[in-house]
Design a protein around this motif. Structure first.
Motif, PDB file in Angstrom:
ATOM      1  N   VAL A  27       6.560  -5.030   1.205  1.00 28.97           N
ATOM      2  CA  VAL A  27       7.578  -3.999   1.010  1.00 28.97           C
ATOM      3  C   VAL A  27       7.309  -2.780   1.885  1.00 28.97           C
ATOM      4  O   VAL A  27       8.131  -1.878   1.963  1.00 28.97           O
ATOM      5  CB  VAL A  27       7.662  -3.535  -0.461  1.00 28.97           C
ATOM      6  N   ASN A  28       6.147  -2.754   2.516  1.00 29.83           N
ATOM      7  CA  ASN A  28       5.867  -1.655   3.452  1.00 29.83           C
ATOM      8  C   ASN A  28       6.730  -1.823   4.696  1.00 29.83           C
ATOM      9  O   ASN A  28       7.352  -2.880   4.904  1.00 29.83           O
ATOM     10  CB  ASN A  28       4.383  -1.638   3.827  1.00 29.83           C
ATOM     11  N   SER A  29       6.696  -0.799   5.534  1.00 28.64           N
ATOM     12  CA  SER A  29       7.557  -0.855   6.720  1.00 28.64           C
ATOM     13  C   SER A  29       7.040  -1.837   7.768  1.00 28.64           C
ATOM     14  O   SER A  29       7.661  -1.968   8.819  1.00 28.64           O
ATOM     15  CB  SER A  29       7.702   0.543   7.315  1.00 28.64           C
ATOM     16  N   ILE A  30       5.975  -2.561   7.482  1.00 23.84           N
ATOM     17  CA  ILE A  30       5.662  -3.716   8.325  1.00 23.84           C
ATOM     18  C   ILE A  30       6.793  -4.748   8.194  1.00 23.84           C
ATOM     19  O   ILE A  30       6.994  -5.554   9.087  1.00 23.84           O
ATOM     20  CB  ILE A  30       4.290  -4.357   7.981  1.00 23.84           C
TER      21      ILE A  30
ATOM     22  N   GLY B 232       4.377   9.463   9.294  1.00 19.66           N
ATOM     23  CA  GLY B 232       3.053   8.983   8.908  1.00 19.66           C
ATOM     24  C   GLY B 232       2.807   7.601   9.493  1.00 19.66           C
ATOM     25  O   GLY B 232       2.006   7.404  10.396  1.00 19.66           O
ATOM     26  N   ASN B 233       3.574   6.644   8.984  1.00 15.94           N
ATOM     27  CA  ASN B 233       3.412   5.255   9.421  1.00 15.94           C
ATOM     28  C   ASN B 233       4.347   4.897  10.585  1.00 15.94           C
ATOM     29  O   ASN B 233       4.445   3.745  10.975  1.00 15.94           O
ATOM     30  CB  ASN B 233       3.678   4.321   8.232  1.00 15.94           C
ATOM     31  N   PHE B 234       5.100   5.880  11.072  1.00 16.68           N
ATOM     32  CA  PHE B 234       5.994   5.738  12.221  1.00 16.68           C
ATOM     33  C   PHE B 234       7.186   4.801  11.950  1.00 16.68           C
ATOM     34  O   PHE B 234       7.857   4.356  12.862  1.00 16.68           O
ATOM     35  CB  PHE B 234       5.216   5.236  13.456  1.00 16.68           C
TER      36      PHE B 234
ATOM     37  N   ALA C 113       0.873  -1.175   0.000  1.00 14.80           N
ATOM     38  CA  ALA C 113       0.000   0.000   0.000  1.00 14.80           C
ATOM     39  C   ALA C 113       0.906   1.220   0.000  1.00 14.80           C
ATOM     40  O   ALA C 113       1.937   1.224   0.680  1.00 14.80           O
ATOM     41  CB  ALA C 113      -0.869   0.012   1.255  1.00 14.80           C
ATOM     42  N   THR C 114       0.517   2.236  -0.745  1.00 14.61           N
ATOM     43  CA  THR C 114       1.365   3.423  -0.782  1.00 14.61           C
ATOM     44  C   THR C 114       0.547   4.702  -0.801  1.00 14.61           C
ATOM     45  O   THR C 114      -0.510   4.763  -1.417  1.00 14.61           O
ATOM     46  CB  THR C 114       2.305   3.399  -2.005  1.00 14.61           C
ATOM     47  N   SER C 115       1.081   5.696  -0.085  1.00 20.20           N
ATOM     48  CA  SER C 115       0.527   7.039  -0.231  1.00 20.20           C
ATOM     49  C   SER C 115       1.430   7.819  -1.184  1.00 20.20           C
ATOM     50  O   SER C 115       1.382   9.035  -1.228  1.00 20.20           O
ATOM     51  CB  SER C 115       0.405   7.716   1.139  1.00 20.20           C
ATOM     52  N   GLY C 116       2.269   7.125  -1.904  1.00 13.98           N
ATOM     53  CA  GLY C 116       3.002   7.759  -2.992  1.00 13.98           C
ATOM     54  C   GLY C 116       4.450   7.351  -3.142  1.00 13.98           C
ATOM     55  O   GLY C 116       4.913   7.108  -4.256  1.00 13.98           O
ATOM     56  N   ASP C 117       5.196   7.263  -2.065  1.00 19.53           N
ATOM     57  CA  ASP C 117       6.637   7.075  -2.196  1.00 19.53           C
ATOM     58  C   ASP C 117       7.093   5.621  -2.065  1.00 19.53           C
ATOM     59  O   ASP C 117       7.976   5.174  -2.802  1.00 19.53           O
ATOM     60  CB  ASP C 117       7.364   7.950  -1.167  1.00 19.53           C
ATOM     61  N   THR C 118       6.519   4.880  -1.135  1.00 15.28           N
ATOM     62  CA  THR C 118       6.895   3.466  -1.024  1.00 15.28           C
ATOM     63  C   THR C 118       6.647   2.754  -2.350  1.00 15.28           C
ATOM     64  O   THR C 118       7.450   1.932  -2.797  1.00 15.28           O
ATOM     65  CB  THR C 118       6.069   2.768   0.080  1.00 15.28           C
ATOM     66  N   GLY C 119       5.528   3.104  -3.001  1.00 13.46           N
ATOM     67  CA  GLY C 119       5.156   2.416  -4.238  1.00 13.46           C
ATOM     68  C   GLY C 119       6.233   2.538  -5.299  1.00 13.46           C
ATOM     69  O   GLY C 119       6.698   1.528  -5.845  1.00 13.46           O
TER      70      GLY C 119
HETATM   71  N1  LIG Z   1       4.200   7.329   3.087  1.00  8.69           N
HETATM   72  C1  LIG Z   1       4.223   6.004   2.681  1.00  8.69           C
HETATM   73  C2  LIG Z   1       3.156   5.169   3.285  1.00  8.69           C
HETATM   74  C3  LIG Z   1       3.587   3.746   3.404  1.00  8.69           C
HETATM   75  O1  LIG Z   1       4.549   3.701   4.381  1.00  8.69           O
HETATM   76  P1  LIG Z   1       5.542   2.510   4.649  1.00  8.69           P
HETATM   77  O2  LIG Z   1       6.775   3.200   5.106  1.00  8.69           O
HETATM   78  O3  LIG Z   1       4.912   1.661   5.638  1.00  8.69           O
HETATM   79  O4  LIG Z   1       5.782   1.757   3.374  1.00  8.69           O
HETATM   80  C4  LIG Z   1       4.259   5.932   1.164  1.00  8.69           C
HETATM   81  O5  LIG Z   1       4.845   6.803   0.597  1.00  8.69           O
HETATM   82  O6  LIG Z   1       3.725   5.046   0.560  1.00  8.69           O
END
Ligand SMILES: N[C@@H](CCOP(=O)(O)O)C(=O)O
Ligand SMILES: Cc1ncc(COP(=O)(O)O)c(C=O)c1O
Length: 466
Positions: free
Chosen positions: A219-222, A255-257, A139-145
């Motif tokens: 790939v998220n910070s989980i 955002g996601n800490f 899931a991305t709010s723009g940058d992770t993607g």
């Molecule tokens: N700001 C992030 C949101 C996803 O965060 P992540 O660090 O858990 O991958 C983004 O750009 O997608």
């Protein structure tokens, strides 16, 4: 090194297992069983190392037997060889107290590249040892993607399905994802918010119908490996400013800490950190949690810092686990309550523990624009809106004048050209390597924000186990 789940009932895994698993099977997040700690002398000995060498030294205790030290160094050298700045994460002075740590010199112009360039190589390394092909769902709010897509596009035995909230990312961010036409890349614009996308991703990890057929990866910070790689730049900056003999504070647009939790890990490992300043936009669940103990998710308000338009901050769970005495059963109950009511009160131990290292600030649209203007007019630096929110918090933190405050510059201003231009009259230009971004063909599918539809789409396009 062994990794345990914050919710206490998933099997412990080694580094390779935790990297491939992403989310734990009990819905929790993997953390190392204990924090490795460097002595003052060891930290002093890191001075003068290249970024790739420092990364290898910091990450070695986390990697355990999953990679030899020599192989880890080869991977860090390869990952950071793609950065456009020799220092990888250069540090710039703004005034007597304020510093900027530029984390946007990677291929997709945001701090996510620092971890995802390495994670792409780790996936390739571990998948090369056998096992099932990996179906990454993010899931991305723009940058992770964009950073994740760049890191895995065209790689064998990996598909990536990236969900972004339709219309809620900048046009540069969207195009950085949707113009990558490799057959293993699947972009999905969903109706809804980033939080909706993140919830569906987490649900897929615990959907037996999906996990029995596909090896789902994160790939998220989980994914712990993401945070591990982000710890390194705290040490890199700290060493340049006098660590281990001097304390340094960090202001982190949050955002996601994930990013700021990496700073917490650096502190647990022995880096002398004066304060971690959590900077939010008006989506301020973390600011509320840290100031009053109230972790309640409201509705998401779209802002000019869209990557931080988040109200359910997944890595906060890692902090609550650590501060709450690492009691997985208690945390599982606390998180179950939050998941059903969207309301949670921090315990006294969690509040007091957090207050020792963290402080926080919330920036609205005018705070952000003023910070962009100050950096441009007083220092000649163009900042992206996320970095500006960090700088606003840094300048208002009231720390003693002899403590250097480092704001993490998390994205290149060209990713958010409209907001920067509105604040300064200057329109940042895209770096030459993506100068033709707006001429490239886009490919994406738009789907409703409905779990069954997304799962069916993934199932129809992913490579099954076995
Ligand atoms: N700001 C992030 C949101 C996803 O965060 P992540 O660090 O858990 O991958 C983004 O750009 O997608
Ligand atoms: C540019 C930018 N800054 C800050 C953040 C917040 O980082 P984190 O989610 O790790 O708190 C993000 C998204 O994650 C981002 O893309």
């Amino acid at each position: 090194m062994e990794y345990i789940s914050t919710r206490g009932s998933a099997p412990a895994l080694d580094f390779e297992g935790a990297t491939l698993a992403g989310l734990a099977s009990d819905g929790g997040l993997y953390v190392p069983r204990e924090w490795p700690r460097f002595s003052k002398e060891e930290i002093a000995g890191f001075a003068g190392l290249s970024y790739a060498e420092l990364a290898q030294r910091i990450m070695l205790p986390f990697v355990g037997d999953s990679l030899t030290p020599e192989r880890l160094l080869e991977l860090t050298t390869q990952a950071y060889g793609r950065f456009a700045h020799k220092a990888v994460t250069p540090l710039k002075q703004l005034d007597e107290q304020q510093w900027l740590l530029e984390l946007f010199h990677g291929p997709t112009l945001a701090f996510k590249d620092v971890a995802l360039q390495l994670l792409g190589l780790l996936f390739e390394e571990f998948l090369g040892r056998g096992g099932d092909p990996l179906t990454i769902v993010g899931a991305t709010s723009g940058d992770t993607g964009s950073a994740a897509i760049d890191a895995v596009a065209g790689r064998a035995r990996v598909d990536i399905f990236m969900l972004h909230p339709k219309g809620r990312v900048s046009d540069v961010q969207r195009r950085q994802m949707t113009t990558v036409l490799a057959p293993n890349v699947h972009n999905i614009a969903i109706e809804g918010t980033f939080d909706d996308a993140q919830a569906m991703v987490k649900r897929m990890f615990n959907d037996q119908g999906m996990t029995s057929r596909f090896s789902i990866g994160a790939v998220n910070s989980i994914n712990w490996a993401r945070l591990m790689a982000q710890v390194v730049y705290y040490f890199a900056a700290g060493l340049q400013l006098g660590a281990p003999h001097r304390e340094v504070a960090f202001a982190v647009p949050t955002g996601n800490f994930g990013d700021v939790f990496a700073g917490y890990v650096a502190a647990q490992m022995g880096l002398p950190v004066a304060k971690l300043i959590v900077a939010t936009n008006v989506n301020d669940i973390l600011h509320r949690a840290l100031t009053s103990g109230d972790y309640s998710a409201g509705t998401v308000t779209p802002t000019a810092a869209p990557s931080m338009d988040i109200q359910v901050s997944s890595n906060f769970e890692r902090l609550l686990f650590d501060l709450g005495g690492r009691d997985g059963a208690a945390l599982a109950a606390q998180m179950a309550g939050f998941e059903s009511t969207k309301v949670m009160q921090l315990t006294n131990a969690q509040r007091e523990g957090a207050a020792r290292l963290f402080t926080s600030a919330r920036a609205d649209a005018s705070d952000m624009a003023n910070a962009i203007r100050w950096a441009w007019e007083e220092c000649g630096e163009l900042l992206d809106p996320h970095t500006a929110i960090g700088l606003h918090a840094a300048r208002n933190a009231g720390l003693p004048a002899d403590v250097p405050v480092v704001t993490l510059a998390t994205a290149h201003p060209a990713k958010f050209r409209d907001a920067v231009e509105r604040a300064t009259g200057q329109r940042p230009t895209l770096p030459a390597r993506i100068g033709d971004l707006f001429e490239r063909e886009e490919r994406l599918i738009e789907l409703p924000g409905d779990y069954d539809t997304i799962a069916a789409h993934v199932a129809a396009h992913a490579v099954a186990r076995g």
